[in-house]
Design an enzyme around this catalytic site. Structure first.
Site, PDB file in Angstrom:
ATOM      1  N   SER A  15      -0.028  -8.096  -3.826  1.00 58.98           N
ATOM      2  CA  SER A  15      -0.969  -7.279  -3.077  1.00 58.98           C
ATOM      3  C   SER A  15      -1.235  -5.959  -3.813  1.00 58.98           C
ATOM      4  O   SER A  15      -1.754  -5.955  -4.918  1.00 58.98           O
ATOM      5  CB  SER A  15      -0.443  -7.058  -1.657  1.00 58.98           C
ATOM      6  OG  SER A  15      -1.402  -6.448  -0.821  1.00 58.98           O
ATOM      7  N   GLY A  20       0.805  -1.222   0.000  1.00 59.25           N
ATOM      8  CA  GLY A  20       0.000   0.000   0.000  1.00 59.25           C
ATOM      9  C   GLY A  20       0.829   1.258   0.000  1.00 59.25           C
ATOM     10  O   GLY A  20       1.501   1.577  -0.972  1.00 59.25           O
TER      11      GLY A  20
END
Length: 498
Positions: free
Chosen positions: A193, A117
């Site tokens: 991810s 992220g």
């Protein structure tokens, strides 16, 4: 000419000659790296520059030999409870190249988009296992959080700056990777991810066409939605986990601009980095990528479902127990809390879900299994089956439930095959020790990944056969001493979740 080269090397503090194996002369300029018995690594190579919330620009060529023996600065970030990273340096668009030690040419190229992220940097991923298999690996830094995904009315390409950075890195690879022995016509884009999500974007982004020939998505979220409260209690149902419309992004941007005391872009661009990072949650709020702009004209989730994406072979999958990581980082759930979470997420169907997923061996584990199946597995299955209608897809599930925990998280929780638990099997992580059987699995996985980069198929000598995904049913389960084909939809009870 030779005299000029020696003079240039001396002027830059380097006494090597053009025959020095540590020096590579690229079209952009010469760089000196670090050479070991098996690999050579060149770090901190600037591939672009970018003003705040503007498109990146390729760097001009340089003279002399630049030092590539240490990483460049990370992009701005504030860290987290499990990653104590921090940076305020916006001049961060750097990449690292790892190659086999032996000279070669036309080697497959793998470009890594790191996950996490609003955290991380390319140099944290040690590519020596991959390079030892004969590929050239590029790991990149790109803008994160509010510096990537921020939007504001009138701000061009709001919410898509990190994706543009990745595109510029791929263009750098196309121009320069031949000097490192790589084949610019055989590039595999891979990530985990948040990095896997980005690759879902590149599969549909017009500007990414032709920049890569294969894709690997590890625990990507490109077609994943989010039931209410699944990650954070109180957060409502979200149609798309990773994509947000430009209108939504610019609306959020206006809210946060007021918190920063600004009413126009000029004011926002003039703020010190530290002032922006000090606003709570501002990095996490702008993690997602925006569509409805020139970079992503439409939602990648919808484009993928419609079969409107670049036709490249794909290797993609997830871990068996994705959501245990997120549950294990919180406090243990009580039976009452488990019931309330089910009710918030599934409303009138909460009782049916409770019956299907009883609170055993614990409410926390039951909740982790519910969200793993409903959110992660359902999204992965939708993604892989949509892609497989048009291109070769090799689906996998990482299933080592004894995978070592490489994050500094509390002990006592059964992490299982947790989200990103497969990362140390591809990239050696500091302080992570694999057992002898796990090292064998790691070597097999690295073999699969690099074979795919080389030929578009993971199969090769000495490895268990891996068939292409067929109607969503044939998925390769990866565990020590237990590589086999499974029915992924049945394993995660996806018929129930329809």
């Amino acid at each position: 000419m030779k005299t000029l080269l020696i003079a240039t090397l001396l002027a830059t503090g380097c006494t090597a000659t053009s025959a020095d194996p540590a020096i590579v002369e690229t079209p952009a300029g010469a760089v000196r790296g670090s050479v070991t018995a098996q690999t050579a690594t060149y770090q901190g190579i600037r591939y672009a520059t970018a003003a705040r919330w503007e498109s990146p620009k390729p760097v001009p060529s340089w003279t002399g030999v630049r030092d590539g023996t240490k990483p460049g600065p990370m992009c701005p970030q504030v860290g987290s409870e499990y990653a104590k990273t921090a940076s305020t340096n916006e001049d961060c668009l750097m990449l690292n190249v790892t190659t086999p030690r032996a000279k070669g040419s036309k080697r497959p190229v793998m470009v890594w988009v790191h996950g996490d992220g609003a955290l991380g940097a390319g140099h944290y991923s040690d590519a020596k296992l991959l390079a030892a298999k004969g590929v050239v690996v590029v790991t990149i830094n790109y803008r994160l959080g509010v510096f990537s995904g921020f939007g504001y009315p009138g701000l061009r390409d709001s919410g898509a700056y990190g994706l543009q950075d990745q595109q510029e890195a791929l263009r750098w690879v196309r121009r320069n990777i031949g000097a490192f022995g790589g084949d610019p016509a055989n590039v595999t884009l891979f990530g985990i991810s948040y990095g896997g999500l980005a690759i879902g974007g590149h599969l549909t982004a017009p500007g990414s066409a032709g920049l890569f020939q294969r894709a690997i998505m590890m625990s990507g979220e490109s077609m994943m939605d989010m039931p209410a409260g699944s990650l954070v209690p109180g957060v409502p149902t979200i149609e798309s986990f990773g994509w947000r419309s430009e209108a939504e992004v610019t609306g959020l941007g206006q809210i946060y601009a007021k918190q920063l005391g600004c009413s126009d872009v000029a004011c926002l661009r003039a703020l010190p980095v530290e002032r922006i990072l000090a606003v709570p949650q501002i990095m996490n709020v702008f993690q997602v990528y925006a569509y409805g702009n020139a970079v992503l004209p439409e939602s990648p989730a919808k484009r993928l479902a419609a079969g409107e994406f670049h036709r490249v072979p794909v290797l993609a999958g997830a871990t068996k127990d994705e959501h245990r990581l997120f549950v294990g980082m919180g406090e243990p759930l009580t039976l009452d809390e488990y019931g309330k979470r089910l009710e918030a997420a599934f409303g009138k169907d909460a009782g049916r879900v409770m019956k299907r997923y009883p609170a055993e061996p614990s409410p926390s584990m039951a909740w982790a299994t519910v969200i793993t199946d409903r959110m992660w597995a359902r999204g992965t299955h939708a993604q892989n089956t949509a892609l497989a209608r048009h291109v070769p897809v090799y689906g996998y599930e990482f299933a080592d439930r004894d995978a070592p925990m490489f994050l500094p998280l509390r002990n006592g929780f059964d992490w299982g095959a947790y989200h990103a638990g497969d990362l140390p099997y591809i990239f050696p992580e500091a302080k992570t020790e694999l057992s002898p059987k796990q090292r064998v699995l790691s070597d097999q996985m690295v073999g699969y990944w690099t074979n795919f980069a080389r030929t578009g198929s993971p199969n090769g000598p000495g490895l268990p056969e891996w068939p292409k995904l067929s109607k969503g049913r044939t998925t390769q389960s990866l565990a020590p001493d237990d590589i086999r084909q499974i029915d992924y939809a049945a394993e995660h009870d996806l018929a129930f979740w329809r």
